[in-house]
Write a protein that holds these residues in place. Sequence first.
Motif, PDB file in Angstrom:
ATOM      1  N   CYS A  45     -31.495   1.464 -25.528  1.00 46.84           N
ATOM      2  CA  CYS A  45     -32.770   1.160 -25.637  1.00 46.84           C
ATOM      3  C   CYS A  45     -33.645   2.302 -25.564  1.00 46.84           C
ATOM      4  N   ARG A  46     -33.233   3.388 -24.817  1.00 41.92           N
ATOM      5  CA  ARG A  46     -34.135   4.615 -24.947  1.00 41.92           C
ATOM      6  C   ARG A  46     -34.070   5.299 -26.326  1.00 41.92           C
ATOM      7  N   PHE A  66     -33.442   1.157 -17.200  1.00 40.84           N
ATOM      8  CA  PHE A  66     -33.829   0.249 -18.232  1.00 40.84           C
ATOM      9  C   PHE A  66     -35.506   0.688 -18.374  1.00 40.84           C
ATOM     10  N   GLY A  67     -35.915   0.717 -16.914  1.00 40.07           N
ATOM     11  CA  GLY A  67     -37.282   0.996 -16.876  1.00 40.07           C
ATOM     12  C   GLY A  67     -37.681   2.413 -17.554  1.00 40.07           C
ATOM     13  N   ALA A  68     -36.839   3.472 -17.093  1.00 41.23           N
ATOM     14  CA  ALA A  68     -37.033   4.868 -17.689  1.00 41.23           C
ATOM     15  C   ALA A  68     -36.800   4.822 -19.206  1.00 41.23           C
ATOM     16  N   ALA A  69     -36.040   3.871 -19.826  1.00 44.28           N
ATOM     17  CA  ALA A  69     -35.778   3.698 -21.396  1.00 44.28           C
ATOM     18  C   ALA A  69     -36.841   3.045 -21.880  1.00 44.28           C
ATOM     19  N   ASP A  95     -42.271  -2.462  -9.929  1.00 42.22           N
ATOM     20  CA  ASP A  95     -42.639  -1.345  -9.323  1.00 42.22           C
ATOM     21  C   ASP A  95     -42.282  -0.174 -10.249  1.00 42.22           C
ATOM     22  N   LEU A  96     -41.365  -0.321 -11.065  1.00 38.47           N
ATOM     23  CA  LEU A  96     -41.176   0.350 -12.243  1.00 38.47           C
ATOM     24  C   LEU A  96     -42.267   0.432 -13.400  1.00 38.47           C
TER      25      LEU A  96
END
Length: 230
Positions: free
Chosen positions: A56-57, A83-86, A110-111
């Motif tokens: 994903c990233r 996955f949020g960070a990606a 929240d992400l």
Amino acid sequence: MKFDRAIKIAPSILAADFADFGAECRAIEAEGCDWVHVDVMDGHFVPNITFGPQVCRAIRPHVNTVMDVHLMIAPVDPFLAAFGAAGADIITVHQEAGPHLDRTLQAIRDLGAKAGVALNPATAPETIEYVLDRIDLVCVMTVNPGFGGQSFIEAMAPKVRRLREMIGERPVHIEIDGGVTAETAPLVAAAGADVLVAGSAVFKGGSAANPAPYGKNIRAIRDSAEAARK
């Protein structure tokens, strides 16, 4: 992401060339798709393994529309942050994947991502009645999750209709995942769906080097779905 109920086509990269995801994402966007759908499978919750947050990233820079990440994994909570960070714009989890759905949905929001819930074919719409105000999308599985290329389960059309009634005026998308083609799209569009995930029906006949068939396939699905709404 501005909310609207216009028909959106979200090609699933599960049907793309795994060796060239970046080019495939650019190709489907250039040919008119609205979202890019990423099916994440763990070999545990579903009987297949695809890819994780690193993929994903890697594809995020190649996606200019919406990266719609569908997590077919259990447990799911430990992986939400990755996955949020990606860069996922939407993170969809399965109602069946964990015991604390409300908590999971809040964690996604929240992400900074939109929160979605997916329902397997045997799962009733009423199981998410009390979290409708926590979600941005409901994904109705119109095949049993785990593999692409399966046949559409027509009994899911009444489920879509029931969800549309339950959602009312809330800004919640109804997404269809599984067996979507130009022939099946009208059944769910007429019932109230607005996001159509399609894998092989979009990618058949084309390639990143020859993307014109992608555009033709996307237009065929969109046109048939929009015609069913008139």
